[in-house]
Design a protein around this motif. Structure first.
Motif, PDB file in Angstrom:
ATOM      1  N   SER B  19       0.877  -1.164   0.000  1.00  0.00           N
ATOM      2  CA  SER B  19       0.000   0.000   0.000  1.00  0.00           C
ATOM      3  C   SER B  19       0.920   1.220   0.000  1.00  0.00           C
ATOM      4  O   SER B  19       2.114   1.097  -0.298  1.00  0.00           O
ATOM      5  CB  SER B  19      -0.910  -0.013   1.224  1.00  0.00           C
ATOM      6  OG  SER B  19      -0.143   0.091   2.412  1.00  0.00           O
ATOM      7  N   TYR B  20       0.417   2.391   0.376  1.00  0.00           N
ATOM      8  CA  TYR B  20       1.276   3.572   0.453  1.00  0.00           C
ATOM      9  C   TYR B  20       2.050   3.627   1.762  1.00  0.00           C
ATOM     10  O   TYR B  20       2.979   4.416   1.902  1.00  0.00           O
ATOM     11  CB  TYR B  20       0.468   4.853   0.294  1.00  0.00           C
ATOM     12  CG  TYR B  20      -0.086   5.072  -1.087  1.00  0.00           C
ATOM     13  CD1 TYR B  20      -1.358   5.589  -1.256  1.00  0.00           C
ATOM     14  CD2 TYR B  20       0.655   4.768  -2.229  1.00  0.00           C
ATOM     15  CE1 TYR B  20      -1.879   5.802  -2.524  1.00  0.00           C
ATOM     16  CE2 TYR B  20       0.131   4.973  -3.499  1.00  0.00           C
ATOM     17  CZ  TYR B  20      -1.134   5.492  -3.644  1.00  0.00           C
ATOM     18  OH  TYR B  20      -1.650   5.693  -4.894  1.00  0.00           O
ATOM     19  N   PRO B  92      -0.418   4.009  -8.169  1.00  0.00           N
ATOM     20  CA  PRO B  92      -0.890   2.661  -7.821  1.00  0.00           C
ATOM     21  C   PRO B  92      -0.844   1.752  -9.036  1.00  0.00           C
ATOM     22  O   PRO B  92      -0.817   2.222 -10.180  1.00  0.00           O
ATOM     23  CB  PRO B  92      -2.341   2.908  -7.394  1.00  0.00           C
ATOM     24  CG  PRO B  92      -2.764   4.100  -8.196  1.00  0.00           C
ATOM     25  CD  PRO B  92      -1.531   4.953  -8.333  1.00  0.00           C
ATOM     26  N   VAL B 119      -4.199  -0.608  -3.881  1.00  0.00           N
ATOM     27  CA  VAL B 119      -4.984   0.307  -3.047  1.00  0.00           C
ATOM     28  C   VAL B 119      -6.423   0.306  -3.518  1.00  0.00           C
ATOM     29  O   VAL B 119      -6.709  -0.030  -4.672  1.00  0.00           O
ATOM     30  CB  VAL B 119      -4.418   1.751  -3.072  1.00  0.00           C
ATOM     31  CG1 VAL B 119      -3.044   1.812  -2.432  1.00  0.00           C
ATOM     32  CG2 VAL B 119      -4.398   2.321  -4.480  1.00  0.00           C
ATOM     33  N   LYS B 121      -9.627   1.995  -4.885  1.00  0.00           N
ATOM     34  CA  LYS B 121      -9.745   3.116  -5.811  1.00  0.00           C
ATOM     35  C   LYS B 121     -11.189   3.582  -5.982  1.00  0.00           C
ATOM     36  O   LYS B 121     -12.140   2.860  -5.635  1.00  0.00           O
ATOM     37  CB  LYS B 121      -9.213   2.694  -7.186  1.00  0.00           C
ATOM     38  CG  LYS B 121      -7.753   2.339  -7.231  1.00  0.00           C
ATOM     39  CD  LYS B 121      -7.352   1.967  -8.645  1.00  0.00           C
ATOM     40  CE  LYS B 121      -5.882   1.674  -8.741  1.00  0.00           C
ATOM     41  NZ  LYS B 121      -5.507   1.326 -10.140  1.00  0.00           N
ATOM     42  N   SER B 193      -9.022  -5.182  -4.694  1.00  0.00           N
ATOM     43  CA  SER B 193      -9.247  -4.340  -3.517  1.00  0.00           C
ATOM     44  C   SER B 193     -10.728  -4.005  -3.438  1.00  0.00           C
ATOM     45  O   SER B 193     -11.447  -4.122  -4.435  1.00  0.00           O
ATOM     46  CB  SER B 193      -8.454  -3.038  -3.623  1.00  0.00           C
ATOM     47  OG  SER B 193      -7.080  -3.272  -3.530  1.00  0.00           O
ATOM     48  N   ARG B 320     -12.935   5.508   3.650  1.00  0.00           N
ATOM     49  CA  ARG B 320     -11.957   6.390   2.991  1.00  0.00           C
ATOM     50  C   ARG B 320     -12.045   7.808   3.549  1.00  0.00           C
ATOM     51  O   ARG B 320     -11.005   8.451   3.815  1.00  0.00           O
ATOM     52  CB  ARG B 320     -12.224   6.431   1.479  1.00  0.00           C
ATOM     53  CG  ARG B 320     -11.260   7.308   0.699  1.00  0.00           C
ATOM     54  CD  ARG B 320     -11.735   7.477  -0.739  1.00  0.00           C
ATOM     55  NE  ARG B 320     -12.905   8.336  -0.822  1.00  0.00           N
ATOM     56  CZ  ARG B 320     -12.850   9.657  -0.970  1.00  0.00           C
ATOM     57  NH1 ARG B 320     -11.682  10.281  -1.046  1.00  0.00           N
ATOM     58  NH2 ARG B 320     -13.965  10.368  -1.041  1.00  0.00           N
ATOM     59  N   GLN B 396      -2.585   2.940   8.716  1.00  0.00           N
ATOM     60  CA  GLN B 396      -1.349   2.909   7.934  1.00  0.00           C
ATOM     61  C   GLN B 396      -0.111   2.717   8.812  1.00  0.00           C
ATOM     62  O   GLN B 396       1.006   2.758   8.312  1.00  0.00           O
ATOM     63  CB  GLN B 396      -1.198   4.197   7.110  1.00  0.00           C
ATOM     64  CG  GLN B 396      -2.315   4.389   6.089  1.00  0.00           C
ATOM     65  CD  GLN B 396      -1.931   5.374   4.996  1.00  0.00           C
ATOM     66  OE1 GLN B 396      -1.229   5.025   4.053  1.00  0.00           O
ATOM     67  NE2 GLN B 396      -2.396   6.602   5.129  1.00  0.00           N
ATOM     68  N   TYR B 407      -3.783  -2.093   3.854  1.00  0.00           N
ATOM     69  CA  TYR B 407      -4.572  -1.561   2.745  1.00  0.00           C
ATOM     70  C   TYR B 407      -4.475  -0.045   2.750  1.00  0.00           C
ATOM     71  O   TYR B 407      -3.973   0.543   3.714  1.00  0.00           O
ATOM     72  CB  TYR B 407      -6.030  -2.029   2.817  1.00  0.00           C
ATOM     73  CG  TYR B 407      -6.903  -1.271   3.802  1.00  0.00           C
ATOM     74  CD1 TYR B 407      -6.945  -1.642   5.144  1.00  0.00           C
ATOM     75  CD2 TYR B 407      -7.694  -0.211   3.387  1.00  0.00           C
ATOM     76  CE1 TYR B 407      -7.744  -0.951   6.041  1.00  0.00           C
ATOM     77  CE2 TYR B 407      -8.490   0.482   4.290  1.00  0.00           C
ATOM     78  CZ  TYR B 407      -8.517   0.105   5.617  1.00  0.00           C
ATOM     79  OH  TYR B 407      -9.308   0.791   6.502  1.00  0.00           O
ATOM     80  N   GLY B 408      -4.944   0.569   1.703  1.00  0.00           N
ATOM     81  CA  GLY B 408      -4.940   2.021   1.637  1.00  0.00           C
ATOM     82  C   GLY B 408      -5.858   2.491   0.526  1.00  0.00           C
ATOM     83  O   GLY B 408      -6.574   1.677  -0.088  1.00  0.00           O
ATOM     84  N   TYR B 409      -5.869   3.809   0.307  1.00  0.00           N
ATOM     85  CA  TYR B 409      -6.735   4.402  -0.706  1.00  0.00           C
ATOM     86  C   TYR B 409      -5.905   5.213  -1.689  1.00  0.00           C
ATOM     87  O   TYR B 409      -4.884   5.811  -1.311  1.00  0.00           O
ATOM     88  CB  TYR B 409      -7.781   5.307  -0.047  1.00  0.00           C
ATOM     89  CG  TYR B 409      -8.796   4.530   0.744  1.00  0.00           C
ATOM     90  CD1 TYR B 409      -8.659   4.380   2.118  1.00  0.00           C
ATOM     91  CD2 TYR B 409      -9.881   3.917   0.113  1.00  0.00           C
ATOM     92  CE1 TYR B 409      -9.587   3.634   2.848  1.00  0.00           C
ATOM     93  CE2 TYR B 409     -10.807   3.177   0.832  1.00  0.00           C
ATOM     94  CZ  TYR B 409     -10.649   3.040   2.196  1.00  0.00           C
ATOM     95  OH  TYR B 409     -11.561   2.307   2.911  1.00  0.00           O
ATOM     96  N   ASP B 410      -6.388   5.251  -2.918  1.00  0.00           N
ATOM     97  CA  ASP B 410      -5.711   6.037  -3.945  1.00  0.00           C
ATOM     98  C   ASP B 410      -5.665   7.509  -3.577  1.00  0.00           C
ATOM     99  O   ASP B 410      -4.813   8.241  -4.094  1.00  0.00           O
ATOM    100  CB  ASP B 410      -6.390   5.840  -5.304  1.00  0.00           C
ATOM    101  CG  ASP B 410      -7.859   6.230  -5.335  1.00  0.00           C
ATOM    102  OD1 ASP B 410      -8.449   6.217  -6.426  1.00  0.00           O
ATOM    103  OD2 ASP B 410      -8.437   6.525  -4.254  1.00  0.00           O
TER     104      ASP B 410
END
Lengths: 256, 419
Positions: B19-20, B92, B119, B121, B193, B320, B396, B407-410
């Motif tokens: 992830s980021y 990503p 991630v 999206k 995801s 998110r 994070q 996990y993460g988000y765009d």
């Protein structure tokens, strides 16, 4: 975009939204649940205001900290609204009650099949709503409608109700294999059959797919190796076959 | 000279998902003839246009800024050297293994691995292949109503209202719920995801028969023939009841209100609810509740909402927004009341385990607990099979890397905690 630029963009958006909010029209504010329940139950109130009350109560039921306390009154108000002369309000209230598997609305919906003059909603809608809790009596009604439907829509919804009934295996096998049936009904039958009787589904599906591709199905081939059948029913059957075969691999053997 | 790379403590390709947030990684020489340390350079590139790119951090401590390359001295045969690896912000992946991390020494590439910057999206912006993998995984998890999805459906019901709604636990509970589902989807296809629906913008690609479907006959959602969700069954009933109160091709979510249209809070309004958690938690009311009732049908009532896959994408946007608020305001420390303020009720305190994963079926918890422990992941041991509420705050690992949820988000960057 750099992280710093992105942060600036987010903060600018927040600032802009504050300016917009200052000019916003009248909007639903905090819900006065007691007032909304009373309005929903008020037979003398305008139907559009009662519909709005229903909408705000549905919204409140997703987050209100004291929901458990006013839920019984809410359901009672919905039952009152489900007897409204206003069709939109009646249907919205009936649908909400059905989603809660409310026994009262289930009986009222079944009454509509015993006595059509007492029907709250059209038969296809009643079946769809009864499908939220398809117990024995609901399935009996669905069987009658499936055998002798007042409309194609009612038949479709009756079949949907029967989709979890193991006793409908033969019905769905015949519908799925019947090329004179509509693709929609055949796909619905295939889906139901694949769930209640995967072994029977497989036998019919292999014939359906083979007919569509006009060549014997390579039983040992991976599903991905089979050419996609052009017929939409066969394509749907192939997808269900892949799911059945995947489940069989996981369970270590074929379905009955 | 040959080298071996591990990510997340494993050489298994199943662990090669970033992830980021920085992930632990390490490198060692596999050359038995080496007698001295070797200086190597690590770098990353996308293997296709628009593919993922990785960045690097040293093993511990600052700098807070990631580097596009990292130079390390790798000892002779066998001894590992640690470093950290993350997806590069705004780069990503779009496909599995479309990102390469390579090791060069003496001007030559000595090793390379392929991985994914994975991630969640904006669903409206997915490429067709991403969308199709997502839908395929959902269809397999549902498996004609017979698959593990049934546990997720059975969890989100009125009888469990107080576990998940009506209080501060709303956001962390749903974070755990979505994470559990996403990991089950990834067990089907690790490149998937749980993408989100932004209700504050038109989404014509999402509300399409190729994606989440359009209203069909009788208000049951219609899909393109051959679509993975045509086999969707919940509670023994095929199909999804959903009818929007708004024009999905041209508008964000809304519904008619006294001659106007009322829309749930958009992103900016939601972030502006307040800088402290008790204020922000009001988003459970608006926008969350209003987003639900912008439709008629399954998604509009808690008891039936989880029958519709769109529900999970709605909640991915809820999560998110929380993650974005956390980043905007620096609210990632569980022990900070401005990051989370609980209540004296089971399931709402930081140290409480969350139902149903704690498998408690006695009052005040519900008398049922579907699904068992929360699914594990090859990329992190957090939050654990029976997570506490506090384990869901720092998604994070901004303050504590062991809290990284994988996990993460765009649209949510990673920034190392300051101070």
């Amino acid at each position: 975009m750099s992280v710093e630029s992105y942060r600036k963009q987010i903060l600018d958006e927040i600032e802009n939204s504050r300016r917009r909010a200052a000019a916003a029209p009248d909007t639903p504010g905090g819900v006065d649940v007691d007032a909304a329940v009373a309005l929903l139950a008020d037979r003398a109130a305008p139907a559009d205001e009662r519909r709005l009350a229903l909408q705000t109560l549905k919204q409140a039921a997703t987050h209100h900290p004291a929901y458990d306390e006013w839920r019984p009154r809410y359901l009672e108000a919905l039952r009152t609204a489900a007897r409204s002369r206003d069709r939109e309000l009646r249907e919205a209230a009936a649908a909400t009650l059905a989603q809660y598997k409310d026994p009262w609305i289930q009986e009222r919906l079944l009454d509509g099949f015993r006595d059509p003059s007492a029907a709250l909603v059209p038969p296809e809608d009643a079946l769809q709503l009864l499908g939220y809790d398809p117990h024995a009596e609901v399935q009996r009604v669905a069987e009658r409608i499936a055998d002798d439907p007042p409309s194609p829509e009612a038949r479709r919804e009756a079949l949907r109700v029967l989709a979890s009934d193991p006793g409908s295996e033969q019905r769905f096998a015949e519908l799925f294999g019947d090329r004179t049936e509509s693709p929609e009904v055949r796909r619905l039958a295939a889906t139901a059959l694949s769930s209640i009787a995967p072994g029977t589904f497989r036998r019919v599906a292999e014939d359906v797919v083979a007919e569509a591709t006009a060549e014997p199905l390579a039983l040992d081939a991976e599903p991905a190796a089979t050419a996609a059948p052009p017929d939409e029913v066969a394509r749907h059957a192939a997808r269900l076959l892949a799911l059945v075969e995947r489940a069989e691999r996981r369970l270590g053997g074929p379905s009955r | 000279m040959t080298f071996e790379l591990e990510i997340h403590g494993s050489a298994d390709p199943g662990a090669r998902y970033l992830s980021y947030a920085p992930s632990p990684a390490r490198i060692r020489s596999t050359d038995p003839t080496a007698t001295a340390g070797t200086e190597v350079t690590l770098e990353s590139r996308a293997l296709r246009p628009g593919g993922g790119v990785a960045v690097f951090y040293p093993a511990t401590g600052p700098p807070d800024e990631p580097e596009d390359t990292l130079t390390l001295t790798v000892p002779p045969y066998g001894q590992w050297v640690d470093f950290r690896l993350a997806g590069k912000w705004d780069h990503p992946s779009v496909d599995d293994r479309d990102c390469e991390v390579s090791v060069s020494a003496g001007g030559e590439t000595r090793a390379a691995i392929e991985l994914m910057v994975r991630v969640r999206k904006d669903a409206e912006r997915l490429e067709p292949a991403e969308r199709d993998r997502f839908l395929e995984a959902f269809g397999v998890l549902n498996d004609r109503g017979l698959g593990k999805f049934a546990d997720f459906r059975a969890t989100h019901v009125d009888a469990a209202y107080r576990q998940a709604h009506g209080g501060p636990q709303f956001l962390p509970w749903h974070r755990a719920y979505l994470l559990d589902l996403e990991r089950e989807l990834q067990a089907v296809d690790p490149s998937v995801s749980l993408h989100y629906w932004r209700w504050d913008a038109p989404a014509p690609s999402l509300f399409h028969e190729d994606f989440i479907g359009i209203p069909g006959a009788g208000g049951v959602v219609h899909f393109t023939p051959g679509h993975p969700l045509e086999t969707w069954i919940t509670d023994g009933r095929p199909g999804i009841r959903r009818r929007p109160h708004f024009d999905t091709r041209a508008e964000g979510a809304s519904f008619p209100f006294r001659g106007n249209r009322f829309a749930p809070h958009g992103q900016a309004e939601t972030l502006d609810l307040g800088a402290a958690y008790p204020q922000f938690a009001g988003m459970e009311n608006n926008p969350h509740g209003w987003a639900h009732v912008s439709f008629e049908g399954d998604i509009s009532v808690i008891d039936t909402a989880a029958r519709d896959p769109l529900f999970f994408m709605l909640h991915a946007n809820v999560d998110r927004l929380w993650a974005l608020w956390q980043w905007t305001h620096g609210r990632t420390r569980p022990d900070d009341p401005e990051s989370y303020l609980g209540q004296e009720e089971d399931g709402r305190r930081l140290a409480d385990t969350l139902w149903p994963w704690n498998e408690v079926e006695t009052p005040p918890r519900p008398d049922f607990a579907p699904g068992g422990p929360l699914a594990d992941s090859p990329t992190t041991s957090a939050p654990g099979p029976q997570p506490t509420l506090g384990a869901l705050i720092d998604l994070q690992g901004t303050n504590d890397p062991t809290h990284r949820l994988g996990y993460g988000y765009d649209s949510v960057p990673y920034e190392h905690a300051l101070g």
